[in-house]
Motif scaffolding. Structure first.
Motif, mmCIF file in Angstrom:
data_model
loop_
_atom_site.group_PDB
_atom_site.id
_atom_site.type_symbol
_atom_site.label_atom_id
_atom_site.label_comp_id
_atom_site.label_asym_id
_atom_site.label_seq_id
_atom_site.Cartn_x
_atom_site.Cartn_y
_atom_site.Cartn_z
ATOM 1 N N VAL A 106 -21.049 -11.955 11.952
ATOM 2 C CA VAL A 106 -20.872 -13.304 12.483
ATOM 3 C C VAL A 106 -19.460 -13.411 13.034
ATOM 4 C CG1 VAL A 106 -20.218 -14.209 10.204
ATOM 5 C CG2 VAL A 106 -21.098 -15.786 11.953
ATOM 6 N N ALA A 107 -19.323 -14.116 14.133
ATOM 7 C CA ALA A 107 -18.001 -14.317 14.727
ATOM 8 C C ALA A 107 -17.135 -15.148 13.786
ATOM 9 C CB ALA A 107 -18.125 -15.016 16.077
ATOM 10 N N GLU A 108 -15.885 -14.733 13.626
ATOM 11 C CA GLU A 108 -15.007 -15.431 12.696
ATOM 12 C C GLU A 108 -14.800 -16.895 13.071
ATOM 13 O OE1 GLU A 108 -10.986 -13.981 12.402
ATOM 14 O OE2 GLU A 108 -10.850 -13.670 14.551
ATOM 15 N N ASP A 109 -15.016 -17.257 14.332
ATOM 16 C CA ASP A 109 -14.837 -18.652 14.740
ATOM 17 C C ASP A 109 -16.124 -19.476 14.643
ATOM 18 O OD1 ASP A 109 -16.185 -17.557 16.926
ATOM 19 O OD2 ASP A 109 -14.739 -18.252 18.426
ATOM 20 N N ASN A 110 -17.185 -18.904 14.091
ATOM 21 C CA ASN A 110 -18.452 -19.617 13.938
ATOM 22 C C ASN A 110 -18.532 -20.184 12.508
ATOM 23 O OD1 ASN A 110 -21.079 -20.546 13.865
ATOM 24 N ND2 ASN A 110 -21.918 -18.778 14.943
ATOM 25 N N LYS A 129 -12.693 -5.632 14.426
ATOM 26 C CA LYS A 129 -11.601 -6.327 15.104
ATOM 27 C C LYS A 129 -11.947 -6.602 16.573
ATOM 28 C CE LYS A 129 -8.634 -6.481 11.741
ATOM 29 N NZ LYS A 129 -8.346 -7.761 11.142
ATOM 30 N N ARG A 130 -11.672 -7.849 16.976
ATOM 31 C CA ARG A 130 -11.778 -8.261 18.380
ATOM 32 C C ARG A 130 -13.146 -7.925 18.990
ATOM 33 N NH1 ARG A 130 -6.998 -9.337 20.833
ATOM 34 N NH2 ARG A 130 -7.639 -8.348 22.765
ATOM 35 N N TYR A 131 -14.207 -8.095 18.208
ATOM 36 C CA TYR A 131 -15.559 -7.680 18.604
ATOM 37 C C TYR A 131 -16.233 -8.669 19.558
ATOM 38 C CZ TYR A 131 -20.375 -6.051 17.991
ATOM 39 O OH TYR A 131 -21.647 -5.588 18.204
ATOM 40 N N TYR A 132 -16.096 -9.956 19.274
ATOM 41 C CA TYR A 132 -16.758 -10.973 20.097
ATOM 42 C C TYR A 132 -15.820 -11.455 21.196
ATOM 43 C CZ TYR A 132 -20.674 -11.369 16.874
ATOM 44 O OH TYR A 132 -21.790 -11.115 16.125
ATOM 45 N N THR A 133 -16.299 -11.368 22.434
ATOM 46 C CA THR A 133 -15.475 -11.767 23.567
ATOM 47 C C THR A 133 -16.137 -12.838 24.439
ATOM 48 O OG1 THR A 133 -16.382 -9.964 24.901
ATOM 49 C CG2 THR A 133 -14.338 -9.508 23.700
#
Length: 151
Positions: A106-110, A129-133
């Motif tokens: 899950v995206a850390e910002d979700n 690290k830095r997976y979702y863009t």
């Protein structure tokens, strides 16, 4: 109106893709969702109300583990328990299928998804690290989570 959780069929792929596009900047195509639904190692569940698909989840099993590939809920119905109901419905089916652990990222910002997964007993296993863009001004980490199923 009757609320129903049911297995999705390949004919549901277009509706699922439209729903996915409402929640993800990198939405999956109807063709890719249809191929997953048709796969023998994928459990595809949907929440339907009045003939409309309002939420769906795709789970893929492999070697005793199952991965939640995606879960999506119609924007107007978020926060009403549909995603949680899909997770609850899937657990016994996954156990019968031989799975013992459910994985996801899950995206850390979700924040809302992270709260849902925590309520269901998922714990953090690591990060990409830095997976979702997609749809973000800067990349964010993917949080890897898991929980035992059937216990």
């Amino acid at each position: 109106m009757t609320d129903t959780i049911r297995r999705l069929m390949p004919a549901d792929a277009a509706a699922a893709a439209a729903l996915h596009a409402q929640g993800f900047a990198d939405a999956w195509s109807a063709a890719s969702i249809e191929a997953l639904i048709a796969s023998p190692n994928v459990l595809a569940l949907g929440w339907e109300e009045g003939g409309d698909l309002l939420a769906f989840a795709l789970f893929q099993s492999s070697a005793g583990d199952c991965e939640l590939l995606t879960i999506a809920t119609a924007p107007a119905r978020r926060g009403q328990g549909l995603a949680g109901a899909l997770l609850e419905a899937a657990m016994p089916m996954l156990v019968v299928g031989g799975d013992s652990r459910l994985l996801l990222d899950v995206a850390e910002d979700n924040a809302s998804a992270r709260r849902l997964y925590s309520r269901f007993g998922f714990t953090e296993d690591g990060r990409r690290k830095r997976y979702y863009t997609a749809g973000r001004p800067a990349p964010v980490d993917a949080i890897l989570m898991s929980r035992p199923i059937g216990a």
